[in-house]
Write an enzyme that holds these catalytic residues in place. Structure first.
Site, mmCIF file in Angstrom:
data_model
loop_
_atom_site.group_PDB
_atom_site.id
_atom_site.type_symbol
_atom_site.label_atom_id
_atom_site.label_comp_id
_atom_site.label_asym_id
_atom_site.label_seq_id
_atom_site.Cartn_x
_atom_site.Cartn_y
_atom_site.Cartn_z
ATOM 1 N N GLY A 95 0.823 -1.214 0.000
ATOM 2 C CA GLY A 95 0.000 0.000 0.000
ATOM 3 C C GLY A 95 0.850 1.255 0.000
ATOM 4 N N ASP A 96 0.186 2.405 -0.221
ATOM 5 C CA ASP A 96 0.842 3.715 -0.211
ATOM 6 C C ASP A 96 1.941 3.840 -1.265
ATOM 7 O OD1 ASP A 96 -0.793 4.398 1.922
ATOM 8 O OD2 ASP A 96 0.633 3.601 3.389
ATOM 9 N N GLU A 97 1.770 3.163 -2.376
ATOM 10 C CA GLU A 97 2.786 3.200 -3.438
ATOM 11 C C GLU A 97 2.725 4.503 -4.231
ATOM 12 O OE1 GLU A 97 0.510 0.784 -3.119
ATOM 13 O OE2 GLU A 97 1.510 -1.150 -2.890
ATOM 14 N N LYS A 105 -0.612 5.328 -5.562
ATOM 15 C CA LYS A 105 -1.705 5.009 -6.503
ATOM 16 C C LYS A 105 -2.530 6.256 -6.819
ATOM 17 C CE LYS A 105 -3.213 1.933 -3.547
ATOM 18 N NZ LYS A 105 -2.113 1.943 -2.575
ATOM 19 N N GLY A 108 -5.876 5.795 1.997
ATOM 20 C CA GLY A 108 -5.617 7.234 1.939
ATOM 21 C C GLY A 108 -4.845 7.484 0.656
ATOM 22 N N HIS A 109 -5.502 8.067 -0.336
ATOM 23 C CA HIS A 109 -4.874 8.295 -1.650
ATOM 24 C C HIS A 109 -4.644 9.790 -1.847
ATOM 25 C CE1 HIS A 109 -6.690 4.249 -3.194
ATOM 26 N NE2 HIS A 109 -5.881 4.089 -2.161
ATOM 27 N N THR A 110 -3.388 10.160 -2.006
ATOM 28 C CA THR A 110 -3.035 11.578 -2.079
ATOM 29 C C THR A 110 -2.921 12.048 -3.527
ATOM 30 O OG1 THR A 110 -1.691 11.097 -0.142
ATOM 31 C CG2 THR A 110 -1.403 13.272 -1.136
ATOM 32 N N GLN A 146 -5.045 -0.268 -1.065
ATOM 33 C CA GLN A 146 -4.056 -1.134 -0.401
ATOM 34 C C GLN A 146 -3.042 -1.663 -1.429
ATOM 35 O OE1 GLN A 146 -7.673 -1.936 0.753
ATOM 36 N NE2 GLN A 146 -7.167 -0.110 1.909
ATOM 37 N N THR A 204 -5.284 -6.858 4.947
ATOM 38 C CA THR A 204 -6.598 -6.265 5.107
ATOM 39 C C THR A 204 -7.635 -7.327 4.731
ATOM 40 O OG1 THR A 204 -7.936 -4.301 4.670
ATOM 41 C CG2 THR A 204 -6.720 -5.194 2.779
ATOM 42 N N THR A 215 -3.884 8.088 6.321
ATOM 43 C CA THR A 215 -5.152 7.866 7.009
ATOM 44 C C THR A 215 -4.996 8.010 8.509
ATOM 45 O OG1 THR A 215 -5.967 6.450 5.253
ATOM 46 C CG2 THR A 215 -6.980 6.129 7.398
ATOM 47 N N GLY A 257 -1.863 8.675 10.113
ATOM 48 C CA GLY A 257 -0.711 9.494 10.502
ATOM 49 C C GLY A 257 0.419 8.682 11.130
ATOM 50 N N ARG A 258 0.270 7.346 11.186
ATOM 51 C CA ARG A 258 1.318 6.520 11.806
ATOM 52 C C ARG A 258 2.589 6.549 10.955
ATOM 53 N NH1 ARG A 258 -1.545 0.791 12.254
ATOM 54 N NH2 ARG A 258 -2.420 1.522 10.278
ATOM 55 N N ARG A 267 5.356 5.226 8.708
ATOM 56 C CA ARG A 267 5.447 4.022 7.885
ATOM 57 C C ARG A 267 6.823 3.408 8.064
ATOM 58 N NH1 ARG A 267 3.218 7.239 2.690
ATOM 59 N NH2 ARG A 267 1.003 7.171 3.152
HETATM 60 P P1 GDP Z 1 -1.531 5.644 -2.186
HETATM 61 O O1 GDP Z 1 -2.242 5.173 -0.973
HETATM 62 O O2 GDP Z 1 -0.930 4.516 -2.965
HETATM 63 O O3 GDP Z 1 -2.375 6.535 -3.052
HETATM 64 O O4 GDP Z 1 -0.303 6.519 -1.673
HETATM 65 P P2 GDP Z 1 -0.345 7.650 -0.518
HETATM 66 O O5 GDP Z 1 -1.038 8.854 -1.050
HETATM 67 O O6 GDP Z 1 -0.841 7.066 0.746
HETATM 68 O O7 GDP Z 1 1.209 7.905 -0.309
HETATM 69 C C1 GDP Z 1 2.046 8.345 -1.333
HETATM 70 C C2 GDP Z 1 2.681 9.681 -0.898
HETATM 71 O O8 GDP Z 1 3.785 9.959 -1.723
HETATM 72 C C3 GDP Z 1 1.755 10.874 -1.042
HETATM 73 O O9 GDP Z 1 2.058 11.800 -0.037
HETATM 74 C C4 GDP Z 1 2.095 11.426 -2.420
HETATM 75 O O10 GDP Z 1 1.811 12.816 -2.548
HETATM 76 C C5 GDP Z 1 3.583 11.183 -2.440
HETATM 77 N N1 GDP Z 1 4.157 10.917 -3.769
HETATM 78 C C6 GDP Z 1 3.627 10.215 -4.800
HETATM 79 N N2 GDP Z 1 4.524 10.104 -5.800
HETATM 80 C C7 GDP Z 1 5.644 10.733 -5.395
HETATM 81 C C8 GDP Z 1 6.939 10.931 -5.967
HETATM 82 O O11 GDP Z 1 7.252 10.472 -7.054
HETATM 83 N N3 GDP Z 1 7.845 11.635 -5.236
HETATM 84 C C9 GDP Z 1 7.556 12.151 -4.010
HETATM 85 N N4 GDP Z 1 8.503 12.808 -3.360
HETATM 86 N N5 GDP Z 1 6.351 11.982 -3.441
HETATM 87 C C10 GDP Z 1 5.406 11.262 -4.113
HETATM 88 P P1 IMO Z 2 -3.823 2.635 0.659
HETATM 89 O O1 IMO Z 2 -4.999 2.395 -0.258
HETATM 90 C C1 IMO Z 2 -1.173 1.060 3.752
HETATM 91 C C2 IMO Z 2 -2.929 -1.882 6.532
HETATM 92 C C3 IMO Z 2 -3.054 -1.450 7.987
HETATM 93 C C4 IMO Z 2 -2.867 -2.798 8.665
HETATM 94 C C5 IMO Z 2 -3.600 -3.762 7.720
HETATM 95 C C6 IMO Z 2 -5.020 -4.101 8.146
HETATM 96 O O2 IMO Z 2 -3.683 4.036 1.114
HETATM 97 O O3 IMO Z 2 -2.580 2.059 0.065
HETATM 98 P P2 IMO Z 2 -7.290 -2.738 8.102
HETATM 99 O O4 IMO Z 2 -7.687 -1.478 8.796
HETATM 100 O O5 IMO Z 2 -7.392 -2.688 6.636
HETATM 101 O O6 IMO Z 2 -7.988 -3.937 8.671
HETATM 102 O O7 IMO Z 2 -5.733 -2.916 8.479
HETATM 103 O O8 IMO Z 2 -3.628 -3.114 6.456
HETATM 104 N N1 IMO Z 2 -3.561 -0.962 5.549
HETATM 105 C C7 IMO Z 2 -2.871 -0.123 4.758
HETATM 106 N N2 IMO Z 2 -1.556 0.158 4.698
HETATM 107 N N3 IMO Z 2 -2.024 1.653 2.900
HETATM 108 C C8 IMO Z 2 -3.348 1.353 2.919
HETATM 109 O O9 IMO Z 2 -4.209 1.804 1.987
HETATM 110 C C9 IMO Z 2 -3.838 0.471 3.909
HETATM 111 N N4 IMO Z 2 -5.055 -0.012 4.232
HETATM 112 C C10 IMO Z 2 -4.870 -0.882 5.225
HETATM 113 O O10 IMO Z 2 -2.051 -0.537 8.333
HETATM 114 O O11 IMO Z 2 -1.511 -3.160 8.658
HETATM 115 MG MG MG Z 3 -2.255 5.512 1.083
#
Ligand code: GDP
Ligand code: IMO
Ligand code: MG
Length: 429
Positions: free
Chosen positions: A11-13, A15, A39-41, A229, A244, A305, A307-308, A310
């Protein structure tokens, strides 16, 4: 063209950013699983002239909503906390974006009820081996869906059916709260009133999204399926039980929207140039000591989502290669390359060693993953800034070598490279 976007790690790649960019090329954007654990930024210019930037974090609404003229749907595979969804809609309205006829919610999507969130938190507190859930009620809501006692968005529009289902649920749940957790009972009247109210507020958006999308495909419209995720949080293929409760892999896009596999054209995997994970569970390439803190701060790796902080680590090619295979990924979008800019040397995990045995492929066995020692290939860092580079050929040669190595190890081409959080900081290969 119908494209599925999936996370290839935990997750948090990034997306959200990639979906926002690709949204301009399609007509519909659809979330298909997960809930407000996501949490998608998305970072966009603050004004049409391009000055400054504004950050949006979406938990339920598809990341394409900022593109006028596109239809955004929440599919049946998503679990919805209506209070959070209304907050998100109102936040958008305040920013001058009005989800109207272009925003749809599946009547079949399950509703996260107040007892789901509480159960999630109480269970987690009692567990010896914690999962580190987001505490948003995701697991208990999906459990009720599978147990056939869940409440769906359509039920909120029917006071009689909703009453029957809520009474049935509270009868059982309040016994559990009292006897297992010594926790006070939930009041029927309050939940009934609040949730019928949510239903009334959301009624204009609730419909049969399967039919809507099916007709869109018949009319040659293009759809982007937004995964939440990542592959290794998938309920089946993830690092169970530290996962999840939904199908975060590409197959989830079919069950989560009702669009059959034969209508899908392409799967794009989003992959970070290193690895992160929030919550508990094995993480073979996790950084140790001070370096962990340095990289977390450079990458601003704090949950969108909860604030923990990563957990951060080196790129694990075994994970991404497995994700390419499970999801049918033909292209990767590589994100956060810029975060590696200052490093002298970069490690890439190419195998695991466990009890004297060498593993060159991902192993789903939790015991092996927990004890695995990564085998790294070291490559020299490029030590120069990459943000604001917009052409592949302008990237430093060492950065291009790193990208080629990741392609060779994971078995998929990298078609987009992200070097910053904004739309402009993206290289199309
Ligand atoms: P998601 O859950 O996969 O949509 O990813 P998140 O939004 O939770 O986390 C990705 C974070 O990296 C966000 O704060 C984005 O604004 C930031 N981000 C995305 N792509 C890049 C990048 O290429 N460089 C930097 N520095 N930040 C990025
Ligand atoms: P995005 O879409 C990162 C993790 C939680 C926990 C596990 C189970 O932003 O990539 P849950 O509340 O789903 O039962 O928790 O999954 N988790 C994520 N980690 N990005 C997410 O979503 C996540 N959604 C759930 O931290 O380890
Ligand atoms: Mg995220």
């Amino acid at each position: 063209m119908n494209i599925i976007i999936v996370g290839t790690q935990w997750g948090d790649e990034g997306k959200g950013k990639i979906i926002d960019i690709l949204s301009s090329q399609v007509d519909y954007i659809v979330r298909y699983q997960g809930g407000n654990n996501a949490g998608h930024t998305v970072v966009v210019p603050a004004s049409p002239a391009g000055g400054g930037s504004k950050e949006y974090i979406f938990h339920l609404i598809p990341s394409g909503i900022l593109h006028p003229g596109k239809t955004c749907c929440i599919g049946n595979g998503v679990v919805i906390d209506p209070a959070v969804l209304l907050q998100e809609i109102n936040g958008l309205k305040k920013a001058g974006i009005r989800p109207g006829g272009n925003f749809k919610i599946s009547c079949l999507a399950h509703v996260i009820m107040p007892y789901h969130g509480k159960l999630d938190q109480l269970r987690e507190a009692k567990r010896a081996n914690k999962i580190g859930t987001t505490g948003r009620g995701i697991g208990p809501c999906y459990a009720d869906k599978i147990n056939r006692c869940g409440i769906r968005m359509g039920d909120l529009l029917n006071p009689k059916i909703f009453k029957e289902k809520l009474l049935d649920n509270l009868k059982e749940k309040n016994e559990i709260f009292k006897k297992v957790y010594d926790y006070q009972a939930f009041s029927f009247n309050k939940i009934y009133k609040d949730y019928l109210g949510f239903g009334r507020e959301l009624a204009e958006y609730i419909c049969d999204t399967q039919k809507l999308l099916s007709k869109a495909i018949a009319n040659k419209k293009d759809i982007l399926f937004e995964g939440a995720q990542g592959t290794f949080l998938d309920i089946d293929f993830g690092t169970y039980p530290f996962v999840t409760s939904s199908s975060a892999t590409s197959a989830g896009a079919c069950t989560g929207t009702g669009i059959p596999p034969v209508k899908m054209d392409k799967v794009i995997g989003v992959t970070k140039a290193y690895t992160t994970r929030v919550g508990e569970g094995p993480f073979p390439t996790e950084f140790a000591g001070e370096f962990q803190k340095i990289m977390r701060s450079r990458g601003k790796e704090f949950g969108a989502t909860t604030g923990r902080p990563r957990r951060c680590g080196w790129f694990d090619s075994l994970l991404v290669k497995e994700a390419v295979s499970i999801n049918g990924i033909s292209e990767l979008a590589l994100t956060k390359l810029d975060i590696l800019d200052e490093l002298k040397a970069i490690e890439v995990c190419v195998a695991y060693k466990y009890k004297g045995k060498l593993f060159k492929e991902f192993v789903p066995d939790p015991e092996v993953l927990k004890g695995a020692r990564p085998v790294y290939r070291q490559i020299p860092g490029w030590q120069s800034p990459t943000a604001h580079i917009s052409q592949y050929k302008r990237l430093p040669a060492k950065a291009r070598s790193y990208i080629s190595l990741l392609e060779a190890l994971s078995g998929a081409d990298i078609s987009m490279i992200s070097v910053g959080s904004s739309r402009a900081e993206t290289i199309f290969v």
